[in-house]
Design a protein around this motif. Structure first.
Motif, PDB file in Angstrom:
ATOM      1  N   VAL A  77     -50.387  21.385  32.051  1.00 32.51           N
ATOM      2  CA  VAL A  77     -51.237  21.168  30.874  1.00 32.51           C
ATOM      3  C   VAL A  77     -50.811  22.169  29.800  1.00 32.51           C
ATOM      4  O   VAL A  77     -50.914  23.380  29.993  1.00 32.51           O
ATOM      5  N   THR A  78     -50.310  21.648  28.675  1.00 29.08           N
ATOM      6  CA  THR A  78     -49.856  22.537  27.600  1.00 29.08           C
ATOM      7  C   THR A  78     -50.973  22.860  26.615  1.00 29.08           C
ATOM      8  O   THR A  78     -51.009  23.941  26.037  1.00 29.08           O
ATOM      9  N   ARG A  79     -51.906  21.891  26.434  1.00 24.87           N
ATOM     10  CA  ARG A  79     -53.014  22.135  25.509  1.00 24.87           C
ATOM     11  C   ARG A  79     -54.134  21.147  25.805  1.00 24.87           C
ATOM     12  O   ARG A  79     -53.885  19.984  26.105  1.00 24.87           O
ATOM     13  N   ALA A 140     -47.593  21.475  21.058  1.00 24.71           N
ATOM     14  CA  ALA A 140     -48.481  20.383  21.487  1.00 24.71           C
ATOM     15  C   ALA A 140     -49.300  19.873  20.312  1.00 24.71           C
ATOM     16  O   ALA A 140     -49.547  18.668  20.175  1.00 24.71           O
ATOM     17  N   SER A 141     -49.715  20.783  19.446  1.00 25.79           N
ATOM     18  CA  SER A 141     -50.469  20.383  18.262  1.00 25.79           C
ATOM     19  C   SER A 141     -49.603  19.557  17.329  1.00 25.79           C
ATOM     20  O   SER A 141     -50.055  18.553  16.754  1.00 25.79           O
ATOM     21  N   GLU A 142     -48.324  19.958  17.169  1.00 31.89           N
ATOM     22  CA  GLU A 142     -47.405  19.202  16.310  1.00 31.89           C
ATOM     23  C   GLU A 142     -47.164  17.811  16.877  1.00 31.89           C
ATOM     24  O   GLU A 142     -47.139  16.815  16.151  1.00 31.89           O
ATOM     25  N   ARG A 143     -46.972  17.748  18.199  1.00 29.82           N
ATOM     26  CA  ARG A 143     -46.731  16.441  18.826  1.00 29.82           C
ATOM     27  C   ARG A 143     -47.948  15.529  18.683  1.00 29.82           C
ATOM     28  O   ARG A 143     -47.819  14.321  18.506  1.00 29.82           O
ATOM     29  N   ARG A 144     -49.140  16.117  18.752  1.00 30.97           N
ATOM     30  CA  ARG A 144     -50.361  15.312  18.604  1.00 30.97           C
ATOM     31  C   ARG A 144     -50.449  14.717  17.191  1.00 30.97           C
ATOM     32  O   ARG A 144     -50.843  13.562  17.019  1.00 30.97           O
ATOM     33  N   LYS A 145     -50.068  15.508  16.199  1.00 29.88           N
ATOM     34  CA  LYS A 145     -50.071  14.996  14.828  1.00 29.88           C
ATOM     35  C   LYS A 145     -49.140  13.789  14.704  1.00 29.88           C
ATOM     36  O   LYS A 145     -49.463  12.793  14.051  1.00 29.88           O
ATOM     37  N   VAL A 146     -47.969  13.890  15.338  1.00 31.16           N
ATOM     38  CA  VAL A 146     -47.003  12.794  15.294  1.00 31.16           C
ATOM     39  C   VAL A 146     -47.590  11.549  15.956  1.00 31.16           C
ATOM     40  O   VAL A 146     -47.457  10.434  15.446  1.00 31.16           O
ATOM     41  N   ARG A 147     -48.269  11.733  17.098  1.00 30.54           N
ATOM     42  CA  ARG A 147     -48.881  10.587  17.794  1.00 30.54           C
ATOM     43  C   ARG A 147     -49.931   9.914  16.915  1.00 30.54           C
ATOM     44  O   ARG A 147     -49.979   8.695  16.801  1.00 30.54           O
ATOM     45  N   TYR A 329     -37.272  16.888  17.350  1.00 31.43           N
ATOM     46  CA  TYR A 329     -37.520  18.324  17.237  1.00 31.43           C
ATOM     47  C   TYR A 329     -38.838  18.721  17.875  1.00 31.43           C
ATOM     48  O   TYR A 329     -38.912  19.649  18.670  1.00 31.43           O
ATOM     49  N   VAL A 330     -39.912  17.983  17.540  1.00 33.36           N
ATOM     50  CA  VAL A 330     -41.220  18.379  18.050  1.00 33.36           C
ATOM     51  C   VAL A 330     -41.421  17.971  19.500  1.00 33.36           C
ATOM     52  O   VAL A 330     -42.298  18.495  20.166  1.00 33.36           O
ATOM     53  N   ILE A 331     -40.603  17.030  19.987  1.00 29.87           N
ATOM     54  CA  ILE A 331     -40.744  16.629  21.389  1.00 29.87           C
ATOM     55  C   ILE A 331     -39.971  17.570  22.301  1.00 29.87           C
ATOM     56  O   ILE A 331     -40.492  18.134  23.246  1.00 29.87           O
ATOM     57  N   SER A 332     -38.676  17.739  22.005  1.00 33.34           N
ATOM     58  CA  SER A 332     -37.846  18.515  22.927  1.00 33.34           C
ATOM     59  C   SER A 332     -37.765  19.991  22.547  1.00 33.34           C
ATOM     60  O   SER A 332     -37.730  20.852  23.409  1.00 33.34           O
ATOM     61  N   HIS A 333     -37.738  20.281  21.231  1.00 30.65           N
ATOM     62  CA  HIS A 333     -37.649  21.659  20.742  1.00 30.65           C
ATOM     63  C   HIS A 333     -36.561  22.430  21.491  1.00 30.65           C
ATOM     64  O   HIS A 333     -36.811  23.438  22.146  1.00 30.65           O
ATOM     65  N   LYS A 334     -35.323  21.912  21.434  1.00 31.51           N
ATOM     66  CA  LYS A 334     -34.221  22.578  22.126  1.00 31.51           C
ATOM     67  C   LYS A 334     -33.896  23.898  21.436  1.00 31.51           C
ATOM     68  O   LYS A 334     -33.889  24.002  20.213  1.00 31.51           O
ATOM     69  N   GLU A 335     -33.624  24.887  22.249  1.00 31.02           N
ATOM     70  CA  GLU A 335     -33.346  26.217  21.715  1.00 31.02           C
ATOM     71  C   GLU A 335     -31.970  26.231  21.033  1.00 31.02           C
ATOM     72  O   GLU A 335     -31.039  25.543  21.432  1.00 31.02           O
ATOM     73  N   GLU A 336     -31.856  27.065  20.015  1.00 29.87           N
ATOM     74  CA  GLU A 336     -30.603  27.201  19.297  1.00 29.87           C
ATOM     75  C   GLU A 336     -29.569  27.918  20.176  1.00 29.87           C
ATOM     76  O   GLU A 336     -29.860  28.924  20.815  1.00 29.87           O
ATOM     77  N   VAL A 337     -28.361  27.368  20.218  1.00 31.31           N
ATOM     78  CA  VAL A 337     -27.264  28.027  20.932  1.00 31.31           C
ATOM     79  C   VAL A 337     -26.539  28.911  19.926  1.00 31.31           C
ATOM     80  O   VAL A 337     -26.102  28.426  18.877  1.00 31.31           O
ATOM     81  N   ALA A 443     -40.035  26.905   7.322  1.00 30.71           N
ATOM     82  CA  ALA A 443     -40.205  25.559   7.894  1.00 30.71           C
ATOM     83  C   ALA A 443     -41.107  25.665   9.110  1.00 30.71           C
ATOM     84  O   ALA A 443     -40.939  26.545   9.957  1.00 30.71           O
ATOM     85  N   ASN A 444     -42.098  24.779   9.186  1.00 30.88           N
ATOM     86  CA  ASN A 444     -43.028  24.739  10.327  1.00 30.88           C
ATOM     87  C   ASN A 444     -43.763  26.050  10.554  1.00 30.88           C
ATOM     88  O   ASN A 444     -44.020  26.451  11.689  1.00 30.88           O
ATOM     89  N   GLY A 445     -44.061  26.753   9.467  1.00 30.14           N
ATOM     90  CA  GLY A 445     -44.881  27.957   9.576  1.00 30.14           C
ATOM     91  C   GLY A 445     -44.190  29.151  10.187  1.00 30.14           C
ATOM     92  O   GLY A 445     -44.807  30.173  10.461  1.00 30.14           O
TER      93      GLY A 445
END
Length: 555
Positions: A77-79, A140-147, A329-337, A443-445
């Motif tokens: 459970v993330t949120r 999780a909040s960002e993903r909810r907004k998208v949904r 971006y908001v689903i996977s949020h892969k880290e920068e290499v 970007a994105n706060g």
């Protein structure tokens, strides 16, 4: 394996022949069952009451698993919101002979807590123990907004798509109708198909949907389709033991090496069955690819829409593809290499030429798909494995040499590009190559971003009328990362400026998007922002308002 936390559930399954498809690989339908069951257990562990599946978002299948291997599903459970929770799912597969472990799939589910009697449900918040917990909680909040805005975004994109039939709906040679891909299947819900609440098990419904979708895709490619991702399973209503479930699947559109299949489910009790009046309880869009005997990707034929419904499904698939790109971006949020291209003055010619050659290769790639078109602007995207690239094509009523003069001077970029706050030249490598330091807005706060880039400018060769500006990030010891900024990177980007005639040109901007750059593109690609179009229009005005000697009048 570490013990699960207070809001986590881990399950482990050995893959048996009964779980496999015709290729001897774990059936996607079986995996969906296991994912749904594990996510439900995690939701109920946090809520303390019965929970039901509301939706399953963007399931990505990174690998396949075979008979004899073991998979582990971790649900967390993330949120928690008022009555719903987001559950993150991570599936790994382990080969017992070698001990090798790989990521098989990632997904996010939304579960809703069921109230008991008249009791009002208000879920307790998730306890955040680690920095990663805080990151997941915010995302999780960002993903909810998208949904929540998904339906409105889809409608807007559908309306936009209907204005242009680029996309030249089926005009290509070899385009085919999807009529032959329609599949219908009927299942009678029996007690073994019910969950512990007495309703039809959500995972079982998803498995049945995957089966009919696979058959539909196979009729187009004449091969064994491989499920690549699921756009979203939406549970619109319950069904119970005794219901007849009717599954309808059809191919909506194709995109080079992948195909989208839409599936809808209607439920009928005994009376509804006799009257032919069902309830729409589920819908999903599944994306497949396929391989030939040599395991090479198969290119699907383009689709030729004929009826009004064909056009609706055709444009709907294009709109959903845009939304999927934006949600990455908001689903996977892969880290920068971290970037490893270190600037070396003794090898500067090779690095500059490599910058230009990489950009040429990006611009020459095939498989670009049009995702948006305006009067003077066309946006294309290209997906390759984990890479996403954008090509913005602009028609400009000024000579190519003037556009090149203005766009190759990166110190002028902040005048027209809102994604650039400042740009200064910190090293003149040669007359055609320079290193610039760029700052970008928040970007994105998060903190603002900064970049150190090599800009390589090339005028046309003798038999060409195309100017080029190639851009790539470099590591420069004299400009180390600052705590005020997040050091970001441009993997490969730039402009191609092609003379149409003596007084007009086509300006093409390409960018192979890195994780740090994606937040600036995500909203536009997903359809809930017009930032790319607005920036492109600003660029056109900037060039067209300039005088013939290259001086700039503000607009």
């Amino acid at each position: 394996m570490a013990r699960p936390g207070p809001r986590e559930v881990h399950t482990t399954q050995a893959i048996q022949p009964a779980h496999a498809n015709s290729r001897g690989e774990l059936s996607a339908g079986q995996l969906l069952k296991w994912i749904d069951a594990t996510a439900c257990l995690a939701a109920e562990k946090h809520a303390g009451v019965s929970c039901v599946t509301a939706s399953v978002d963007d399931i990505q299948f990174e690998e396949t698993a075979r008979v004899g291997q073991v998979i582990t599903i971790k649900a967390k459970v993330t949120r928690a919101f008022s009555t719903s929770m987001e559950i993150s799912i991570k599936v790994t597969v382990q080969d017992m002979l070698t001990g090798t472990e790989k990521l098989l799939s990632v997904a996010f589910c939304t579960f809703v807590a069921k109230s008991v009697g008249n009791e009002k449900i208000h879920l307790k918040p998730v306890t955040l123990l680690t920095e990663q917990d805080h990151v997941e909680h915010n995302l999780a909040s960002e993903r909810r907004k998208v949904r929540l805005q998904h339906e409105d975004t889809l409608k807007n994109l559908m309306k936009e798509n209907s204005k242009y039939d680029d996309l030249s709906c089926g005009e290509e040679e070899g385009a085919v109708s999807t009529r032959g891909t329609f599949v219908q299947s009927i299942e009678l819900v029996l007690p073994p198909h019910a969950n512990h609440h007495g309703n039809t098990f959500g995972g079982q419904i998803m498995a049945w949907m995957e089966t009919v979708a696979t058959i539909s895709a196979s009729r187009l490619c004449r091969a064994h389709p491989l499920l690549k991702s699921v756009d979203m399973f939406k549970f619109r209503g319950p069904s119970t033991v005794g219901d007849r479930l009717v599954f309808n699947a059809i191919v909506n559109n194709t995109f080079q090496t992948c195909v989208e299949v839409g599936v809808s489910v209607e439920a009928f009790d005994c009376q509804e069955w006799s009257e032919g009046q069902g309830r729409h309880i589920n819908s999903a869009f599944l994306i497949y690819n396929a391989v030939d005997d040599k395991e090479e990707p198969i290119t699907f034929p383009r689709i030729k829409p004929v009826s009004k419904d064909d056009f609706r499904r055709y444009h709907g698939a294009i709109a959903r593809k845009r939304i999927r790109l934006g949600r990455k971006y908001v689903i996977s949020h892969k880290e920068e290499v971290p970037l490893c291209v270190h600037w070396d003055i003794s090898n500067q010619e090779s690095l500059s030429n490599g910058n230009v050659e990489d950009f040429k290769k990006l611009a020459a790639k095939s498989g670009w798909e049009v995702t948006s078109a305006l009067e003077k602007i066309k946006i294309h995207t290209l997906e390759e494995h984990d890479l996403l690239s954008v090509w913005v094509e602009k028609q400009v009523e000024k000579p190519a040499h003037l556009a090149y003069h203005l766009l190759s001077d990166f110190t002028k970029r902040p005048l027209w590009d809102p994604h650039y706050v400042s740009c200064e030249v910190i090293d003149w490598v040669s007359a055609d190559d320079q290193i610039c330091y760029i700052t970008c807005p928040v970007a994105n706060g998060d903190k603002p971003k900064d970049l150190v880039v090599l800009v390589s400018r090339r005028r046309p060769l003798k038999n060409s009328n195309t100017y080029m500006v190639a851009v790539k990030s470099v590591v420069l010891p004299s400009v180390p990362p600052s705590p005020q900024y997040i050091r970001s990177e441009i993997t490969c980007a730039g402009f191609l400026i092609h003379a149409t005639d003596s007084s007009s040109c086509t300006v093409s901007y390409f960018n192979q998007i890195s994780a740090s750059i994606l937040p600036y593109f995500a909203g536009n690609l997903g359809g809930w922002s017009k930032s790319i179009e607005e920036t492109a229009l600003s660029c056109i005005r900037f060039i067209e308002n300039a005088t013939d000697d290259g001086s700039v009048s503000m607009f």
